[in-house]
Motif scaffolding. Structure first.
Motif, PDB file in Angstrom:
ATOM      1  N   GLY A 144       0.805  -1.218   0.000  1.00 53.26           N
ATOM      2  CA  GLY A 144       0.000   0.000   0.000  1.00 53.26           C
ATOM      3  C   GLY A 144       0.835   1.263   0.000  1.00 53.26           C
ATOM      4  N   LEU A 145       2.055   1.165  -0.542  1.00 48.72           N
ATOM      5  CA  LEU A 145       2.962   2.313  -0.575  1.00 48.72           C
ATOM      6  C   LEU A 145       3.090   2.818  -2.005  1.00 48.72           C
ATOM      7  CD1 LEU A 145       5.838   0.826   1.629  1.00 48.72           C
ATOM      8  CD2 LEU A 145       4.047   2.416   2.379  1.00 48.72           C
ATOM      9  N   LEU A 146       3.213   4.118  -2.160  1.00 51.53           N
ATOM     10  CA  LEU A 146       3.420   4.713  -3.475  1.00 51.53           C
ATOM     11  C   LEU A 146       4.838   5.278  -3.526  1.00 51.53           C
ATOM     12  CD1 LEU A 146       1.884   5.306  -6.130  1.00 51.53           C
ATOM     13  CD2 LEU A 146       1.467   7.613  -5.221  1.00 51.53           C
ATOM     14  N   PRO A 147       5.704   4.688  -4.364  1.00 51.96           N
ATOM     15  CA  PRO A 147       7.079   5.199  -4.429  1.00 51.96           C
ATOM     16  C   PRO A 147       7.122   6.580  -5.072  1.00 51.96           C
ATOM     17  CG  PRO A 147       6.727   3.550  -6.134  1.00 51.96           C
ATOM     18  CD  PRO A 147       5.475   3.572  -5.294  1.00 51.96           C
ATOM     19  N   HIS A 148       8.157   7.331  -4.742  1.00 45.28           N
ATOM     20  CA  HIS A 148       8.367   8.618  -5.397  1.00 45.28           C
ATOM     21  C   HIS A 148       9.009   8.433  -6.762  1.00 45.28           C
ATOM     22  CE1 HIS A 148       8.235   9.617  -1.031  1.00 45.28           C
ATOM     23  NE2 HIS A 148       7.529  10.641  -1.466  1.00 45.28           N
ATOM     24  N   TYR A 149       9.882   7.428  -6.879  1.00 42.26           N
ATOM     25  CA  TYR A 149      10.564   7.134  -8.135  1.00 42.26           C
ATOM     26  C   TYR A 149      10.499   5.634  -8.410  1.00 42.26           C
ATOM     27  CZ  TYR A 149      12.918  11.728  -7.815  1.00 42.26           C
ATOM     28  OH  TYR A 149      13.198  13.055  -7.733  1.00 42.26           O
ATOM     29  N   VAL A 150      10.403   5.282  -9.692  1.00 41.08           N
ATOM     30  CA  VAL A 150      10.632   3.908 -10.141  1.00 41.08           C
ATOM     31  C   VAL A 150      11.688   3.986 -11.238  1.00 41.08           C
ATOM     32  CG1 VAL A 150       9.658   1.819 -11.131  1.00 41.08           C
ATOM     33  CG2 VAL A 150       8.274   3.215  -9.607  1.00 41.08           C
ATOM     34  N   ILE A 151      12.735   3.175 -11.091  1.00 41.73           N
ATOM     35  CA  ILE A 151      13.869   3.271 -12.007  1.00 41.73           C
ATOM     36  C   ILE A 151      14.270   1.877 -12.484  1.00 41.73           C
ATOM     37  CG2 ILE A 151      15.564   3.187 -10.115  1.00 41.73           C
ATOM     38  CD1 ILE A 151      17.277   5.182 -11.725  1.00 41.73           C
ATOM     39  N   GLY A 152      14.702   1.776 -13.731  1.00 42.55           N
ATOM     40  CA  GLY A 152      15.158   0.495 -14.244  1.00 42.55           C
ATOM     41  C   GLY A 152      14.909   0.365 -15.730  1.00 42.55           C
ATOM     42  N   ASP A 153      15.110  -0.856 -16.250  1.00 41.25           N
ATOM     43  CA  ASP A 153      14.829  -1.110 -17.661  1.00 41.25           C
ATOM     44  C   ASP A 153      13.418  -1.647 -17.863  1.00 41.25           C
ATOM     45  OD1 ASP A 153      14.991  -3.731 -16.756  1.00 41.25           O
ATOM     46  OD2 ASP A 153      16.928  -4.113 -17.697  1.00 41.25           O
ATOM     47  N   PHE A 154      12.726  -1.928 -16.760  1.00 38.12           N
ATOM     48  CA  PHE A 154      11.317  -2.309 -16.742  1.00 38.12           C
ATOM     49  C   PHE A 154      11.042  -3.595 -17.509  1.00 38.12           C
ATOM     50  CE2 PHE A 154      11.008   2.481 -16.298  1.00 38.12           C
ATOM     51  CZ  PHE A 154      11.064   2.412 -14.915  1.00 38.12           C
ATOM     52  N   ASP A 155      11.946  -4.545 -17.327  1.00 35.63           N
ATOM     53  CA  ASP A 155      11.679  -5.876 -17.855  1.00 35.63           C
ATOM     54  C   ASP A 155      10.813  -6.681 -16.898  1.00 35.63           C
ATOM     55  OD1 ASP A 155      13.575  -6.171 -15.875  1.00 35.63           O
ATOM     56  OD2 ASP A 155      14.814  -7.601 -16.984  1.00 35.63           O
ATOM     57  N   SER A 156      10.540  -6.126 -15.708  1.00 35.91           N
ATOM     58  CA  SER A 156       9.736  -6.834 -14.705  1.00 35.91           C
ATOM     59  C   SER A 156       8.370  -6.195 -14.495  1.00 35.91           C
ATOM     60  CB  SER A 156      10.480  -6.874 -13.361  1.00 35.91           C
ATOM     61  OG  SER A 156      11.713  -7.538 -13.490  1.00 35.91           O
ATOM     62  N   LEU A 157       8.104  -5.054 -15.125  1.00 32.75           N
ATOM     63  CA  LEU A 157       6.818  -4.378 -14.986  1.00 32.75           C
ATOM     64  C   LEU A 157       6.153  -4.262 -16.352  1.00 32.75           C
ATOM     65  CD1 LEU A 157       7.727  -1.421 -12.577  1.00 32.75           C
ATOM     66  CD2 LEU A 157       6.464  -3.487 -11.998  1.00 32.75           C
ATOM     67  N   THR A 158       4.840  -4.348 -16.373  1.00 37.78           N
ATOM     68  CA  THR A 158       4.106  -4.173 -17.624  1.00 37.78           C
ATOM     69  C   THR A 158       3.934  -2.687 -17.913  1.00 37.78           C
ATOM     70  OG1 THR A 158       1.923  -4.135 -16.577  1.00 37.78           O
ATOM     71  CG2 THR A 158       2.845  -6.300 -17.141  1.00 37.78           C
ATOM     72  N   GLN A 159       3.641  -2.373 -19.155  1.00 39.23           N
ATOM     73  CA  GLN A 159       3.391  -0.975 -19.506  1.00 39.23           C
ATOM     74  C   GLN A 159       2.169  -0.452 -18.765  1.00 39.23           C
ATOM     75  OE1 GLN A 159       5.494   0.935 -21.411  1.00 39.23           O
ATOM     76  NE2 GLN A 159       4.219   2.566 -20.565  1.00 39.23           N
ATOM     77  N   ALA A 160       1.169  -1.308 -18.556  1.00 38.39           N
ATOM     78  CA  ALA A 160      -0.020  -0.882 -17.816  1.00 38.39           C
ATOM     79  C   ALA A 160       0.332  -0.490 -16.384  1.00 38.39           C
ATOM     80  CB  ALA A 160      -1.062  -2.000 -17.823  1.00 38.39           C
ATOM     81  N   GLU A 161       1.222  -1.263 -15.750  1.00 38.41           N
ATOM     82  CA  GLU A 161       1.645  -0.923 -14.388  1.00 38.41           C
ATOM     83  C   GLU A 161       2.395   0.398 -14.369  1.00 38.41           C
ATOM     84  OE1 GLU A 161       2.408  -5.092 -12.047  1.00 38.41           O
ATOM     85  OE2 GLU A 161       3.658  -4.726 -13.810  1.00 38.41           O
ATOM     86  N   LEU A 162       3.262   0.600 -15.357  1.00 32.86           N
ATOM     87  CA  LEU A 162       4.005   1.864 -15.432  1.00 32.86           C
ATOM     88  C   LEU A 162       3.063   3.041 -15.674  1.00 32.86           C
ATOM     89  CD1 LEU A 162       7.106   0.734 -17.513  1.00 32.86           C
ATOM     90  CD2 LEU A 162       7.101   1.462 -15.125  1.00 32.86           C
ATOM     91  N   ASP A 163       2.081   2.853 -16.545  1.00 33.44           N
ATOM     92  CA  ASP A 163       1.121   3.926 -16.819  1.00 33.44           C
ATOM     93  C   ASP A 163       0.340   4.292 -15.563  1.00 33.44           C
ATOM     94  OD1 ASP A 163       1.945   3.947 -19.448  1.00 33.44           O
ATOM     95  OD2 ASP A 163       0.252   2.753 -20.194  1.00 33.44           O
ATOM     96  N   GLN A 164      -0.037   3.280 -14.789  1.00 31.20           N
ATOM     97  CA  GLN A 164      -0.786   3.546 -13.558  1.00 31.20           C
ATOM     98  C   GLN A 164       0.074   4.299 -12.548  1.00 31.20           C
ATOM     99  OE1 GLN A 164      -2.171   0.052 -11.504  1.00 31.20           O
ATOM    100  NE2 GLN A 164      -3.584   1.193 -10.208  1.00 31.20           N
ATOM    101  N   LEU A 165       1.339   3.891 -12.419  1.00 30.88           N
ATOM    102  CA  LEU A 165       2.239   4.589 -11.510  1.00 30.88           C
ATOM    103  C   LEU A 165       2.435   6.042 -11.940  1.00 30.88           C
ATOM    104  CD1 LEU A 165       4.873   1.747 -11.041  1.00 30.88           C
ATOM    105  CD2 LEU A 165       3.488   2.748  -9.206  1.00 30.88           C
TER     106      LEU A 165
END
Length: 203
Positions: free
Chosen positions: A41-62
């Motif tokens: 239930g935490l919202l990070p201030h930054y997400v960093i990386g090459d995003f091979d572990s997150l979907t584009q939908a997850e990134l869009d939501q963040l």
């Protein structure tokens, strides 16, 4: 300012994490570490990386929630965790707490452990938290006090050759200007005799 970084490794006993956070902590997720934040239930201030572990939908939501997304190419010279540590340092954060740095892949785990000894991060205090365990790097000539409870286990393991001139206080098996040798296990499984232990070594 303190930074709390979530890597994409195992997160054991996640229920302990929220209670360890302080007002004003900067939260950084290294790629898939954002999923640990979501489950807590935490919202990070930054997400960093090459995003091979997150979907584009997850990134869009963040991104829609105001999280700053920093994307690197998949072909890069740094792991996502190392990028997160560099970001925290560039933002002036110290100390850094890291959750999820250990996991199923031994190569990633070993590399993450050795990040503590990176010359670039030498001026930054980094603590890897794994359930009830904590890993940190001690520097020569700098006395370090570690808090705990009587009976807690404390291990001292040399990483870069022999460690000389070690003196400890508050441990069941004290050292007095002694040497712990690289590749040997003498420093493993010492025990706190009180609420804290003090360690100092020369080289």
């Amino acid at each position: 300012m303190r930074a709390v970084i979530f890597a994409n490794g195992d997160l054991r006993q996640p229920e302990q994490v929220p209670g360890s956070l302080l007002p004003g902590d900067l939260l950084i997720a290294a790629d898939g570490g954002a999923r640990h934040c979501n489950r807590l239930g935490l919202l990070p201030h930054y997400v960093i990386g090459d995003f091979d572990s997150l979907t584009q939908a997850e990134l869009d939501q963040l991104s829609a929630q105001g999280v700053k997304i920093i994307r690197f190419p998949e072909r890069k010279d740094f792991t996502d965790l190392e990028l997160a540590l560099h970001l925290a340092q560039e933002l002036g954060c110290n100390p850094l707490l890291v959750y999820g740095a250990l996991g199923q892949r031994w190569d990633q785990t070993l590399a993450n452990l050795l990040l503590l000894a990176s010359p670039r991060l030498k001026s930054t205090t980094i603590r890897l938290i794994e359930g009830h365990q904590e890993i940190t790097l001690l520097q020569p000539g700098q006395p370090t006090t570690l808090a705990g409870q009587p009976g807690d286990t404390l291990s001292l393991i040399p990483l870069a050759g022999d460690a000389h001139g070690i003196t400890t206080q508050g441990l069941e098996y004290p050292l007095h200007q002694e040497t712990l040798h690289f590749g040997a296990t003498r420093g493993v499984s010492n025990v706190l005799t009180g609420p804290e232990a003090c360690i100092r070594f020369e080289q």
